[in-house]
Design a protein around this motif. Structure first.
Motif, PDB file in Angstrom:
ATOM      1  N   ILE A 108     -40.864   2.556 -90.339  1.00 40.39           N
ATOM      2  CA  ILE A 108     -40.932   3.874 -91.256  1.00 40.39           C
ATOM      3  C   ILE A 108     -39.691   4.796 -90.976  1.00 40.39           C
ATOM      4  CG2 ILE A 108     -42.226   6.313 -91.196  1.00 40.39           C
ATOM      5  CD1 ILE A 108     -44.676   4.627 -90.777  1.00 40.39           C
ATOM      6  N   GLU A 111     -37.001   3.385 -93.290  1.00 40.83           N
ATOM      7  CA  GLU A 111     -37.277   3.714 -94.562  1.00 40.83           C
ATOM      8  C   GLU A 111     -36.963   5.071 -95.070  1.00 40.83           C
ATOM      9  OE1 GLU A 111     -38.688   1.738 -97.353  1.00 40.83           O
ATOM     10  OE2 GLU A 111     -38.517  -0.064 -96.111  1.00 40.83           O
ATOM     11  N   LEU A 112     -37.428   6.046 -94.130  1.00 41.02           N
ATOM     12  CA  LEU A 112     -37.104   7.443 -94.319  1.00 41.02           C
ATOM     13  C   LEU A 112     -35.639   7.387 -94.353  1.00 41.02           C
ATOM     14  CD1 LEU A 112     -39.671   9.035 -92.059  1.00 41.02           C
ATOM     15  CD2 LEU A 112     -39.440   9.334 -94.507  1.00 41.02           C
ATOM     16  N   VAL A 124     -39.076  16.227 -95.591  1.00 40.84           N
ATOM     17  CA  VAL A 124     -39.488  14.934 -95.634  1.00 40.84           C
ATOM     18  C   VAL A 124     -41.180  15.393 -95.187  1.00 40.84           C
ATOM     19  CG1 VAL A 124     -39.321  12.977 -94.097  1.00 40.84           C
ATOM     20  CG2 VAL A 124     -37.355  14.102 -94.888  1.00 40.84           C
ATOM     21  N   LEU A 126     -44.627  12.717 -94.394  1.00 43.28           N
ATOM     22  CA  LEU A 126     -45.041  11.327 -94.026  1.00 43.28           C
ATOM     23  C   LEU A 126     -46.450  11.634 -93.687  1.00 43.28           C
ATOM     24  CD1 LEU A 126     -44.432   8.348 -92.830  1.00 43.28           C
ATOM     25  CD2 LEU A 126     -43.842   9.419 -90.689  1.00 43.28           C
ATOM     26  N   LEU A 163     -44.423   7.870 -97.764  1.00 42.66           N
ATOM     27  CA  LEU A 163     -43.287   8.434 -97.442  1.00 42.66           C
ATOM     28  C   LEU A 163     -42.703   9.326 -98.650  1.00 42.66           C
ATOM     29  CD1 LEU A 163     -41.323   5.644 -96.173  1.00 42.66           C
ATOM     30  CD2 LEU A 163     -42.694   7.138 -94.825  1.00 42.66           C
ATOM     31  N   GLU A 169     -40.570   8.883-103.566  1.00 42.77           N
ATOM     32  CA  GLU A 169     -41.917   8.504-102.895  1.00 42.77           C
ATOM     33  C   GLU A 169     -41.785   7.027-102.807  1.00 42.77           C
ATOM     34  OE1 GLU A 169     -45.214   9.660-104.705  1.00 42.77           O
ATOM     35  OE2 GLU A 169     -44.938  11.836-104.287  1.00 42.77           O
TER      36      GLU A 169
END
Length: 199
Positions: A108, A111-112, A124, A126, A163, A169
C-alpha cells in the motif's frame, strides 16, 4: 589312366585363325582406360548406395532415439510436476497468504508513493478493512510527510484497499491476486495430470 582327354587343350586353340586378334598400343590403352572408368563408376555407385543406406539407417535410429528421449523427458517432467503437487498446495494455502499479509502494508505504501509522484501536495485517502489501520499507521507516518486520512470499512475483505491521491484512484486487491495464483496452479496441475493419463 589319364583324364587329359576330357579337358580342353588351350595350347592348340590359342593360335587358331579367328581366335586371336592383336591390338595396337592405342587400342589397348583405350580398352584399359574404358575398363578403369567402368570400374571406377561401379565403385562410386556402390559407395553412394552404401552411404545412402547408412544415412537412412542412422537417420531412422536417430529418429527413434529422439522419440524415445522425448517420451522419457515428457514422462519424467509430468511425474516430477505431480510429485510437486503437495509443495504447490502448501505454497498457495500457507506461504503466499502469509507473505501477502506481511507485505500488505509495504504494498500500500509503494502504491501511494507512486500515485503521489504524479499528484504532489494532494490529499491522500486510504480505505482499508477493519483492524488494519494500527499496523499501517507507522509505515505511513514514516514514508509520508503529508497526512494520510485512513478510513476502516467493515465491508471490505482482508487484503483489499482503496487509495485516492487527489483525483487518482486505485484499488489494491491481494485476495484477487491470491485467487488468480491459486487458479493458475490448479490449471497447471490439472494439465500435468491429463498429460500423464493421455500421454
Amino acid at each position: 589312366m589319364s583324364i587329359a582327354h576330357l579337358l580342353e587343350d588351350f595350347e592348340k586353340n590359342i593360335f587358331q585363325v579367328g581366335r586371336v586378334q592383336m591390338m595396337n598400343e592405342d587400342a589397348l590403352e583405350e580398352y584399359r582406360l574404358t575398363a578403369f572408368e567402368q570400374g571406377y563408376a561401379a565403385g562410386w555407385d556402390d559407395a553412394v548406395s552404401a552411404q545412402t543406406e547408412d544415412h537412412a539407417r542412422v537417420s531412422e535410429a536417430l529418429g527413434k532415439s529422439l522419440e524415445d528421449l522425448s517420451f522419457t523427458y515428457h514422462e519424467a517432467l509430468s511425474q516430477m510436476t505431480l510429485s510437486l503437487e503437495p509443495m504447490f498446495g502448501s505454497l498457495v494455502d500457507t506461504v503466499l497468504p502469509d507473505t501477502i499479509e506481511r507485505t500488505y502494508s509495504q504494498h500500500i505504501v509503494d502504491e501511494l508513493k507512486e500515485m503521489a509522484r504524479d499528484q504532489a501536495a494532494q490529499p491522500v485517502l486510504l480505505v482499508v478493512p477493519s483492524g488494519v489501520s494500527a499496523a499501517l499507521k507507522p509505515a505511513l507516518d514514516r514514508e509520508f510527510s503529508v497526512p494520510v486520512q485512513m478510513v476502516e470499512e467493515s465491508s471490505l475483505p482482508p487484503g483489499q484497499a482503496y487509495l485516492r491521491v487527489g483525483t487518482a484512484e486505485r484499488e489494491v486487491d491481494c485476495t484477487a491476486l491470491m485467487a488468480s495464483i491459486s487458479e493458475a496452479v490448479d490449471a497447471f496441475l490439472y494439465q500435468a495430470k491429463e498429460d500423464v493419463q493421455h500421454g
